[in-house]
Design a protein around this motif. Structure first.
Motif, PDB file in Angstrom:
ATOM      1  N   ALA A  83      46.012  37.337  51.427  1.00  0.00           N
ATOM      2  CA  ALA A  83      46.765  38.452  52.008  1.00  0.00           C
ATOM      3  C   ALA A  83      46.737  38.402  53.529  1.00  0.00           C
ATOM      4  O   ALA A  83      47.749  38.668  54.187  1.00  0.00           O
ATOM      5  N   ILE A  84      45.590  38.055  54.101  1.00  0.00           N
ATOM      6  CA  ILE A  84      45.477  37.947  55.553  1.00  0.00           C
ATOM      7  C   ILE A  84      46.344  36.805  56.071  1.00  0.00           C
ATOM      8  O   ILE A  84      47.047  36.945  57.076  1.00  0.00           O
ATOM      9  N   GLU A  85      46.311  35.676  55.374  1.00  0.00           N
ATOM     10  CA  GLU A  85      47.106  34.518  55.806  1.00  0.00           C
ATOM     11  C   GLU A  85      48.606  34.808  55.733  1.00  0.00           C
ATOM     12  O   GLU A  85      49.375  34.360  56.595  1.00  0.00           O
ATOM     13  N   ARG A  86      49.036  35.568  54.729  1.00  0.00           N
ATOM     14  CA  ARG A  86      50.458  35.919  54.627  1.00  0.00           C
ATOM     15  C   ARG A  86      50.911  36.760  55.816  1.00  0.00           C
ATOM     16  O   ARG A  86      52.018  36.618  56.315  1.00  0.00           O
ATOM     17  N   GLY A  87      50.051  37.659  56.280  1.00  0.00           N
ATOM     18  CA  GLY A  87      50.448  38.562  57.356  1.00  0.00           C
ATOM     19  C   GLY A  87      50.077  38.101  58.741  1.00  0.00           C
ATOM     20  O   GLY A  87      50.433  38.735  59.735  1.00  0.00           O
ATOM     21  N   ALA A  88      49.345  36.981  58.833  1.00  0.00           N
ATOM     22  CA  ALA A  88      48.812  36.521  60.117  1.00  0.00           C
ATOM     23  C   ALA A  88      49.851  36.358  61.228  1.00  0.00           C
ATOM     24  O   ALA A  88      49.579  36.730  62.378  1.00  0.00           O
TER      25      ALA A  88
ATOM     26  N   LYS B 147      52.417  37.983  62.171  1.00  0.00           N
ATOM     27  CA  LYS B 147      52.759  39.243  62.843  1.00  0.00           C
ATOM     28  C   LYS B 147      51.588  40.222  62.853  1.00  0.00           C
ATOM     29  O   LYS B 147      51.755  41.399  63.173  1.00  0.00           O
ATOM     30  N   PHE B 148      50.405  39.721  62.507  1.00  0.00           N
ATOM     31  CA  PHE B 148      49.197  40.541  62.401  1.00  0.00           C
ATOM     32  C   PHE B 148      49.429  41.761  61.497  1.00  0.00           C
ATOM     33  O   PHE B 148      49.029  42.876  61.785  1.00  0.00           O
ATOM     34  N   GLU B 149      50.125  41.536  60.387  1.00  0.00           N
ATOM     35  CA  GLU B 149      50.317  42.576  59.382  1.00  0.00           C
ATOM     36  C   GLU B 149      49.282  42.352  58.283  1.00  0.00           C
ATOM     37  O   GLU B 149      49.488  41.585  57.348  1.00  0.00           O
ATOM     38  N   MET B 150      48.137  42.997  58.429  1.00  0.00           N
ATOM     39  CA  MET B 150      47.028  42.804  57.526  1.00  0.00           C
ATOM     40  C   MET B 150      47.192  43.678  56.281  1.00  0.00           C
ATOM     41  O   MET B 150      47.979  44.626  56.281  1.00  0.00           O
ATOM     42  N   PRO B 151      46.451  43.364  55.211  1.00  0.00           N
ATOM     43  CA  PRO B 151      46.604  44.156  53.981  1.00  0.00           C
ATOM     44  C   PRO B 151      46.228  45.622  54.144  1.00  0.00           C
ATOM     45  O   PRO B 151      46.578  46.436  53.295  1.00  0.00           O
ATOM     46  N   TRP B 152      45.517  45.967  55.224  1.00  0.00           N
ATOM     47  CA  TRP B 152      45.162  47.376  55.434  1.00  0.00           C
ATOM     48  C   TRP B 152      46.196  48.118  56.281  1.00  0.00           C
ATOM     49  O   TRP B 152      45.999  49.278  56.607  1.00  0.00           O
ATOM     50  N   HIS B 153      47.266  47.451  56.653  1.00  0.00           N
ATOM     51  CA  HIS B 153      48.356  48.130  57.357  1.00  0.00           C
ATOM     52  C   HIS B 153      49.407  48.520  56.325  1.00  0.00           C
ATOM     53  O   HIS B 153      50.381  47.827  56.120  1.00  0.00           O
ATOM     54  N   ARG B 154      49.161  49.635  55.657  1.00  0.00           N
ATOM     55  CA  ARG B 154      50.028  50.040  54.564  1.00  0.00           C
ATOM     56  C   ARG B 154      50.930  51.183  54.996  1.00  0.00           C
ATOM     57  O   ARG B 154      50.497  52.156  55.581  1.00  0.00           O
ATOM     58  N   ALA B 155      52.206  51.086  54.668  1.00  0.00           N
ATOM     59  CA  ALA B 155      53.157  52.149  54.958  1.00  0.00           C
ATOM     60  C   ALA B 155      54.160  52.235  53.825  1.00  0.00           C
ATOM     61  O   ALA B 155      54.441  51.253  53.144  1.00  0.00           O
ATOM     62  N   GLY B 156      54.713  53.425  53.628  1.00  0.00           N
ATOM     63  CA  GLY B 156      55.770  53.586  52.653  1.00  0.00           C
ATOM     64  C   GLY B 156      55.302  53.881  51.240  1.00  0.00           C
ATOM     65  O   GLY B 156      56.094  53.924  50.309  1.00  0.00           O
ATOM     66  N   THR B 157      53.983  54.089  51.021  1.00  0.00           N
ATOM     67  CA  THR B 157      53.498  54.423  49.687  1.00  0.00           C
ATOM     68  C   THR B 157      53.411  55.930  49.533  1.00  0.00           C
ATOM     69  O   THR B 157      53.371  56.672  50.509  1.00  0.00           O
ATOM     70  N   ASP B 158      53.358  56.400  48.266  1.00  0.00           N
ATOM     71  CA  ASP B 158      53.233  57.833  48.057  1.00  0.00           C
ATOM     72  C   ASP B 158      51.825  58.314  48.370  1.00  0.00           C
ATOM     73  O   ASP B 158      51.586  59.473  48.624  1.00  0.00           O
ATOM     74  N   LEU B 159      50.861  57.383  48.350  1.00  0.00           N
ATOM     75  CA  LEU B 159      49.492  57.687  48.746  1.00  0.00           C
ATOM     76  C   LEU B 159      48.998  56.507  49.574  1.00  0.00           C
ATOM     77  O   LEU B 159      49.143  55.368  49.157  1.00  0.00           O
ATOM     78  N   THR B 160      48.444  56.775  50.728  1.00  0.00           N
ATOM     79  CA  THR B 160      47.921  55.671  51.523  1.00  0.00           C
ATOM     80  C   THR B 160      46.547  55.246  51.029  1.00  0.00           C
ATOM     81  O   THR B 160      46.069  54.186  51.376  1.00  0.00           O
ATOM     82  N   GLU B 161      45.914  56.072  50.208  1.00  0.00           N
ATOM     83  CA  GLU B 161      44.580  55.773  49.697  1.00  0.00           C
ATOM     84  C   GLU B 161      44.684  55.474  48.198  1.00  0.00           C
ATOM     85  O   GLU B 161      45.210  56.292  47.449  1.00  0.00           O
ATOM     86  N   PRO B 162      44.238  54.297  47.724  1.00  0.00           N
ATOM     87  CA  PRO B 162      44.323  54.010  46.296  1.00  0.00           C
ATOM     88  C   PRO B 162      43.511  55.017  45.482  1.00  0.00           C
ATOM     89  O   PRO B 162      42.355  55.299  45.803  1.00  0.00           O
TER      90      PRO B 162
END
Length: 308
Positions: free
Chosen positions: A21-26, A28-43
């Motif tokens: 996940a880190i390598e996919r976002g590297a 643009k520095f979009e890490m897996p903890w940069h979450r937006a657009g979900t109905d809950l930001t906390e699982p």
């Protein structure tokens, strides 16, 4: 001869998932903890209503990011069945970790006596996102009031009592004088998914996580565990701590390009040590809980003295 079943390495599996996940976002520095657009930001577990913590928060964010899930609700196959929902055919589960406390007898090298030792062992469990099931609707959430949310974040920060000085062009925590330096609010910029104010608070929560490392607080020193990479891992702890707090406080956490330089170090540590991300997530979760207690204590009703 029957082949022996190979023991599952849960730590390595989770680490590989997060590394990917880190390598996919590297770029643009979009890490897996940069979450937006979900109905809950906390699982959250759809059956129990409880939020996932620590490493499970991170691994579920990574799964949601990889599969473009919009829901923040998760549950096991049986839990979805108990909710009269059905996992759709062909859907793949996401790995989470739970710990069992076990006992074993160990010999004291000094006395030779056998003593009971308790230890925790990681076990794998599997969950599905609400986007992977049929027959279930998420509970209706109350309308998000951004003004009220910002007031709560302001109160959260104030409750810590941390010394914060505004000025200059860089956000940082200075251990030698135990204070946080922040640029003026007007110097922050928003993004496509977060406001200027959210950008300011996300950065401040990052520095507050660093603030918890002080010897008078959590005494977090990673040099013994990570040697020359300790500074980079401390930055990872702060990134995760800020992400956990942003999720709890309903603040959108956006990428900080000034931290992109750490990605290579993070990947190096994670690839060489399958338990490193567990340590970082655990330290970050402990920091988030430490900071949250200041506000919880402030809200708790005070007992009045009994009149004599």
């Amino acid at each position: 001869m029957e082949q022996t079943k190979q023991k599952r390495d849960v730590h390595r599996e989770v680490t590989a998932h997060i590394v990917a996940a880190i390598e996919r976002g590297a770029p643009k520095f979009e890490m897996p903890w940069h979450r937006a657009g979900t109905d809950l930001t906390e699982p959250v577990n759809a059956k129990t209503g409880k939020a996932y913590r620590g490493i499970n928060t991170l691994t579920l964010w990574a799964s949601a990011s990889a599969q473009s899930f919009l829901s923040g609700h998760w549950a096991t196959y049986r839990q979805w069945q108990a909710l009269d929902a059905q996992v759709m055919k062909g859907e793949r589960a996401s790995l989470i970790v739970f710990y069992k406390e076990l006992k074993r007898e160990v010999r004291d090298e000094t006395t030779g006596e056998e003593k009971e030792q308790r230890f925790r062992m990681a076990h794998a469990s599997w969950v599905f996102n609400a986007d992977q099931v049929e027959g279930w609707r998420a509970p209706v959430l109350s309308d998000h009031n951004p003004v009220q949310a910002i007031e709560e974040v302001e109160a959260f920060v104030a409750a810590t009592g941390a010394t914060i000085r505004h000025g200059g062009g860089q956000a940082c925590y200075v251990p030698s004088v135990d204070l946080i330096r922040m640029p003026e609010r007007k110097r922050f910029t928003g993004s496509a998914t977060s406001s200027v104010t959210e950008g300011y608070y996300a950065t401040l929560l990052h520095e507050l996580t660093h603030w918890t490392a002080h010897d008078e607080r959590l005494k977090r020193n990673l040099s013994g565990r990570f040697g020359s990479e300790a500074y980079a891992v401390e930055e990872l702890v702060a990134e995760l701590g800020a992400a956990f707090l942003c999720a709890e406080l309903s603040i959108t956490n956006h990428p900080r390009e000034d931290h992109a330089a750490y990605v290579a170090s993070w990947l190096k540590v994670l690839k060489s040590d399958s338990r490193a991300i567990f340590t970082a997530a655990g330290k970050a979760s402990a920091a988030a809980r430490f900071l949250a207690r200041f506000r919880e204590e402030e809200k708790r009703p005070r007992k009045l003295p009994i009149p004599i």
